[in-house]
Design an enzyme around this catalytic site. Sequence first.
Site, PDB file in Angstrom:
ATOM      1  N   GLY A  11       0.985  -0.938   0.008  1.00 37.85           N
ATOM      2  CA  GLY A  11      -0.156  -0.299   0.221  1.00 37.85           C
ATOM      3  C   GLY A  11       1.182   0.931   0.041  1.00 37.85           C
ATOM      4  O   GLY A  11       2.101   1.209   0.269  1.00 37.85           O
ATOM      5  N   ARG A  28       3.324  13.422  -8.497  1.00 36.74           N
ATOM      6  CA  ARG A  28       3.737  12.159  -9.974  1.00 36.74           C
ATOM      7  C   ARG A  28       2.109  12.051 -10.782  1.00 36.74           C
ATOM      8  O   ARG A  28       0.946  12.235 -10.107  1.00 36.74           O
ATOM      9  CB  ARG A  28       4.279  10.579  -9.147  1.00 36.74           C
ATOM     10  CG  ARG A  28       3.980   9.557  -9.948  1.00 36.74           C
ATOM     11  CD  ARG A  28       4.704   8.449  -9.680  1.00 36.74           C
ATOM     12  NE  ARG A  28       4.106   7.681  -8.739  1.00 36.74           N
ATOM     13  CZ  ARG A  28       4.384   6.964  -7.439  1.00 36.74           C
ATOM     14  NH1 ARG A  28       5.901   6.412  -7.865  1.00 36.74           N
ATOM     15  NH2 ARG A  28       4.630   5.901  -7.117  1.00 36.74           N
ATOM     16  N   GLY A  78       2.839   3.993   1.470  1.00 32.37           N
ATOM     17  CA  GLY A  78       2.965   3.906   2.594  1.00 32.37           C
ATOM     18  C   GLY A  78       3.796   5.409   2.745  1.00 32.37           C
ATOM     19  O   GLY A  78       3.442   5.704   4.070  1.00 32.37           O
ATOM     20  N   ARG A  79       3.583   6.436   1.766  1.00 30.93           N
ATOM     21  CA  ARG A  79       4.418   7.621   1.378  1.00 30.93           C
ATOM     22  C   ARG A  79       3.572   8.304   0.632  1.00 30.93           C
ATOM     23  O   ARG A  79       4.298   8.832   0.125  1.00 30.93           O
ATOM     24  CB  ARG A  79       5.622   7.883   1.737  1.00 30.93           C
ATOM     25  CG  ARG A  79       6.428   6.642   0.376  1.00 30.93           C
ATOM     26  CD  ARG A  79       7.714   7.087   0.364  1.00 30.93           C
ATOM     27  NE  ARG A  79       8.075   6.347  -0.096  1.00 30.93           N
ATOM     28  CZ  ARG A  79       9.838   6.577  -0.539  1.00 30.93           C
ATOM     29  NH1 ARG A  79      10.550   7.587  -0.971  1.00 30.93           N
ATOM     30  NH2 ARG A  79      10.213   5.742  -1.846  1.00 30.93           N
ATOM     31  N   GLY A 123       7.186   7.776   6.127  1.00 31.98           N
ATOM     32  CA  GLY A 123       5.917   8.652   5.178  1.00 31.98           C
ATOM     33  C   GLY A 123       7.202   9.607   4.809  1.00 31.98           C
ATOM     34  O   GLY A 123       6.283  10.557   2.928  1.00 31.98           O
ATOM     35  N   ASP A 129       4.056  -5.025  -7.665  1.00 32.75           N
ATOM     36  CA  ASP A 129       3.273  -4.056  -7.084  1.00 32.75           C
ATOM     37  C   ASP A 129       4.250  -2.798  -7.271  1.00 32.75           C
ATOM     38  O   ASP A 129       3.823  -1.809  -8.020  1.00 32.75           O
ATOM     39  CB  ASP A 129       4.143  -3.573  -5.309  1.00 32.75           C
ATOM     40  CG  ASP A 129       4.597  -3.693  -4.966  1.00 32.75           C
ATOM     41  OD1 ASP A 129       6.088  -4.756  -5.154  1.00 32.75           O
ATOM     42  OD2 ASP A 129       5.678  -2.670  -4.543  1.00 32.75           O
ATOM     43  N   ASN A 130       5.060  -2.503  -8.842  1.00 35.13           N
ATOM     44  CA  ASN A 130       5.587  -1.921  -9.255  1.00 35.13           C
ATOM     45  C   ASN A 130       5.447  -2.228 -10.939  1.00 35.13           C
ATOM     46  O   ASN A 130       6.043  -1.183 -11.791  1.00 35.13           O
ATOM     47  CB  ASN A 130       7.721  -1.325  -9.308  1.00 35.13           C
ATOM     48  CG  ASN A 130       7.507  -0.937  -7.931  1.00 35.13           C
ATOM     49  OD1 ASN A 130       6.714  -0.625  -7.591  1.00 35.13           O
ATOM     50  ND2 ASN A 130       8.717  -1.202  -7.195  1.00 35.13           N
TER      51      ASN A 130
END
Length: 484
Positions: free
Chosen positions: A85, A171, A87-88, A121, A248-249
């Site tokens: 998830g 982003r 996280g930052r 974070g 996850d990427n």
Amino acid sequence: MHFSNSYTSLDDFFYERTRPTPVHDPHIFLWNASLAEQLMIPNELKHDPNALAQAFSGNYIMPGSEPIATVYAGHQFGSFVPQLGDGRAHLLGEVLDQSGEGWDIQLKGSGRTSFSRGGDGRCALGPAVREFIMSEAMKFLGVPTTRCLAVVTTGETVFRETPLPGAVVTRVASSHLRIGTFQFFASRGDHQALETLCHYAMGRHYPELQEEGENQYVSFLSKVMERQIQLVVEWMRVGFIHGVMNTDNTTISGETIDYGPCAMMGIYDPRTVYSSIDTMGRYAFGNQPGILHWNLIRFAECLLPLIDADGEKAVHQVEPVLAAFSDRFEKEYMKMMGRKLGLASLKKGDRELIDSVLKQLKDGRLDYTVTFNLLTESLKSEAAASQVKKSLGDVFDLWQERLRDQEAVLQEVQELMWQSNPVVIPRNHHVEKVIQASLETGTATSAEKFLRVLRSPYEELAQTSDYQDPPSDGDSDYKTFCGT
Ligand code: AMP
Ligand code: MG
């Protein structure tokens, strides 16, 4: 800015509603004016540096934005982590650009969320500048990618091995859906959520599939596979090593995401790897196609229960798609390599020619970008021709023979090679120098100068030659870090 928040219309177990943690003293460090134009950032915001810094640090939540952190899982270096998830990062919402296309706007380094685990974070300025430069370079190289709208310094210190200046990156992505998002729900056996997620993802990226009936999910897999093949083939074209191709990427949209430990290959060698944590070379340059296949199999596994309640029947349906991967990749890869060599279409024997060129590059420890540039130059310059012939030997003659053999006129060959072979890439030693200068001077002057060149990577500008030199040591000691 006019935000919509389609992800928050999903059930609340897809995300956590959470606000960025305000920062002490935000200042705009890098601003992407042309992207701002495309996203129609309102003038009153665009021309007020303080307002920009407040908005893109997360200190001020713009009207209409509903910040969330999304949940996902993922295979990291082959091991499954059931919950990762944001996280930052905080997803502020989506905006429409000039052409009506929708984009996620996400802050990264904007504070802790319930997915932060042990992390703070935050993001340091160095990795933020790297993400801005690398993603911008990729965009103009013609490689699908997430982009950066802004880097804002926070006036705060983040602690890694040493104290570092903090930053928040904005982003912009066509979405932040990853294979890992699907894995999160699949690993919990939540088929209802998976179905919702599939329809959401298809709606955003593959609307043509909404019409399809029974085989919808198999087609979904095929489409993601095709986009990812196009993406990784493009990485191979320019010598990009992602460095952390965890599931996850790996995006559903087929955009490059996560510029943590990425690097560019100088000397051609498929074994090239720079990431300090990739000790086994799992994500080496030449392993990227195989890893993509592996990641797509993980994605297919998530879709099985939706395809057929009978597991065996479901496997039966996805198998032909996955089995076609190697041929599909090879075909696209060869097409791309052919174009790098000025061949508009391939015929029998070209594969051997391409293999021989690459073998010569590897055995001779030749720079990938420089050599393809010399080949391009050799079409019109005797000096370049004799230089590249020295390093490629007989292979150079074979290539020339093959060019004479095709219908295309010289101009078409030249055009094709110019379009396929950048004259400048974001070489590792220049990226590092620019990051260093950013940290030392506290200004973006050298980053902006570098970016001007990187935004015209197929053209020799006056300043281009400042950035074309391969590293003097062949990057033999170069290491990249995840920057977390
Ligand atoms: P990445 O290596 O950027 O793909 O991150 C992997 C996971 O670690 C993601 O869930 C990130 O949100 C999380 N993460 C990375 N750095 C931090 C940090 N400084 N604080 C909190 N979470 C982080
Ligand atoms: Mg990531």
